[in-house]
Design an enzyme around this catalytic site. Structure first.
Site, short mmCIF file in Angstrom:
data_model
loop_
_atom_site.label_atom_id
_atom_site.label_comp_id
_atom_site.label_asym_id
_atom_site.label_seq_id
_atom_site.Cartn_x
_atom_site.Cartn_y
_atom_site.Cartn_z
N THR A 36 0.84 -1.19 0.00
CA THR A 36 0.00 0.00 0.00
C THR A 36 0.88 1.24 0.00
O THR A 36 1.82 1.35 0.79
CB THR A 36 -0.91 0.00 1.24
OG1 THR A 36 -1.83 -1.09 1.12
CG2 THR A 36 -1.68 1.30 1.37
N HIS A 188 -6.56 -11.36 -1.64
CA HIS A 188 -5.82 -11.10 -0.41
C HIS A 188 -6.52 -11.78 0.76
O HIS A 188 -7.55 -11.32 1.25
CB HIS A 188 -5.74 -9.59 -0.18
CG HIS A 188 -4.69 -9.16 0.79
ND1 HIS A 188 -3.96 -10.04 1.55
CD2 HIS A 188 -4.23 -7.91 1.13
CE1 HIS A 188 -3.10 -9.36 2.31
NE2 HIS A 188 -3.25 -8.08 2.07
N ASN A 191 -2.93 -10.78 6.36
CA ASN A 191 -2.62 -9.50 7.02
C ASN A 191 -3.79 -8.87 7.77
O ASN A 191 -3.88 -7.66 7.91
CB ASN A 191 -2.05 -8.51 6.01
CG ASN A 191 -0.71 -8.94 5.47
OD1 ASN A 191 -0.19 -9.98 5.86
ND2 ASN A 191 -0.14 -8.17 4.58
N TYR A 193 -7.06 -8.77 7.12
CA TYR A 193 -8.18 -8.21 6.38
C TYR A 193 -9.34 -9.23 6.29
O TYR A 193 -9.32 -10.24 6.97
CB TYR A 193 -7.72 -7.69 5.02
CG TYR A 193 -6.67 -6.60 5.19
CD1 TYR A 193 -6.93 -5.50 6.01
CD2 TYR A 193 -5.43 -6.67 4.57
CE1 TYR A 193 -5.98 -4.50 6.20
CE2 TYR A 193 -4.48 -5.67 4.76
CZ TYR A 193 -4.75 -4.59 5.57
OH TYR A 193 -3.81 -3.61 5.77
N ASN A 245 0.25 -14.23 11.58
CA ASN A 245 1.11 -13.05 11.66
C ASN A 245 0.56 -11.97 12.59
O ASN A 245 1.25 -11.00 12.88
CB ASN A 245 1.43 -12.48 10.27
CG ASN A 245 0.27 -11.73 9.64
OD1 ASN A 245 -0.84 -11.71 10.14
ND2 ASN A 245 0.53 -11.12 8.49
#
Length: 372
Positions: A36, A188, A191, A193, A245
């Protein structure tokens, strides 16, 4: 600048060999990781973005920054979408520039779920949309908004009908990506989301078929990936995951069960690739590698960006088929050439990583420019 291990020996030369990835023929195995950068003012890609990606077309594959598939999927200011005609037309300028430079590029479809704020969507004229998630559970932390940092809000739990509509949004965005000239898409699922939120039991507290058991929690990711693959072709569809993570306040005590099951379920569907972010659970890499018979892109755990060149050995060791690099591509538009020759690597100025103008974005020189 610091020199790194050269990649010109016989064991790491594999990094610079071509490879077929789904329907794509890549000229090397070095991948530009999605990052990003907050330069899509008003959610529409800019000319600077076309320059930025074209400068880095030496990568075997470019994966774009996260692109929201719908207005409510936007989590941060100035991130691009793929849900309007203006966005499609602007992305076409980006893909034309990359293809003109000989590159290959896929769009990463990123719905941020509960990581967002109503003021961000309000600022672009979409209304003050409350973020959505598997459950109405607020993530601990803050998020950047047009007015600065703000506490994350309690999201609205998606209904069954809204889950179906969200999957349809991913499909539409994937079709829009192909219309915009992309070579494929990456879904995606990492992370912290939306897809990751469905996988994590602290974010997903549903008691219906989308939550509870491992089989239920992986269902949303599988259905999004299947729907996108059905729409644009499995050979143009990839998936990114990041076991344990912790980003986005995701807690995954059973990640060692969830991710092997997810990967085994998706294996054999003919997907272009699986993109594994290793940082949260590096011990799981060989397990997932064994469970996945397709192409594996590895974003390897390595805290020091100037030692990332040493990652290339992992291709020779068979840990992955391709390696993705993030921060090094910010400051080294010609990263592949630098890794191949053992040239010095520039360190990015991370104070200019997010937002701003061309500085810290498209003004990093290549070695040819420096020599000239």
């Amino acid at each position: 600048m610091t020199n790194v291990t050269t990649a010109t020996n016989t064991t790491t030369a594999i990094a610079f060999e071509p490879i077929a990835v789904g329907d794509m023929e890549l000229r090397n195995r070095v991948v530009m990781s999605p990052m990003t950068r907050n330069r899509a003012f008003g959610t529409v890609p800019t000319d600077d973005m076309a320059t930025y990606y074209a400068q880095r077309a030496g990568a075997g594959l470019i994966i774009t920054e996260g692109v929201q598939p719908s207005p409510v999927g936007q989590g941060y200011p100035d991130t691009p979408g793929l849900h309007s005609a203006a966005q499609i037309a602007a992305w076409r300028r980006v893909t034309d520039a990359v293809h003109g430079a000989g590159g290959t590029i896929v769009a990463q479809l990123m719905h941020t779920g509960r990581i967002g704020h109503p003021s961000t969507t309000q600022a672009v004229g979409a209304g003050a949309l409350v973020p959505v998630a598997p459950s109405a559970v607020r993530a601990d932390g803050q998020v950047f908004t047009p007015a600065g940092r703000a506490d994350l809000v309690t999201p609205r739990a998606l209904s069954e009908a809204e889950i179906a509509a969200t999957i349809a949004d991913f499909v539409t965005a994937a079709r829009n990506a192909i219309a915009a000239g992309f070579d494929g898409v990456e879904v995606h699922g990492a992370n912290g989301y939306l897809l990751h939120q469905f996988l994590a039991p602290n974010a997903n507290q549903r008691s219906d078929r989308w939550g509870g058991s491992v089989e239920n929690r992986i269902r949303f990711t599988i259905e999004v990936v299947d729907a996108v693959a059905d729409a644009i072709g499995a050979g143009r569809t990839g998936l990114r995951i990041s076991p344990a993570n912790g980003l986005g306040d995701t807690v995954e005590p059973d990640h060692d069960i969830v991710y092997p099951m997810l990967v085994k379920e998706l294996d054999g569907r003919g997907l272009a690739y699986l993109h594994l972010v290793e940082a949260g659970a590096p011990q799981l890499t060989p397990v997932l590698r064994a469970a996945w018979n397709g192409v594996l892109i590895l974003n390897a755990a390595d805290p020091d960006p100037l030692t990332h060149g040493a990652r290339l050995q992992r291709l020779a060791d068979g840990h992955a088929d391709l390696l993705s690099f993030g921060r090094l591509f910010i400051a080294n538009p010609d990263l592949v050439d630098r890794l191949a020759t053992g040239a010095p690597l520039a360190v990015p100025d991370l104070s200019k990583a997010y937002g701003g103008d061309h500085r810290g974005y498209i003004d990093y020189p290549s070695l040819v420019a420096v020599a000239g």
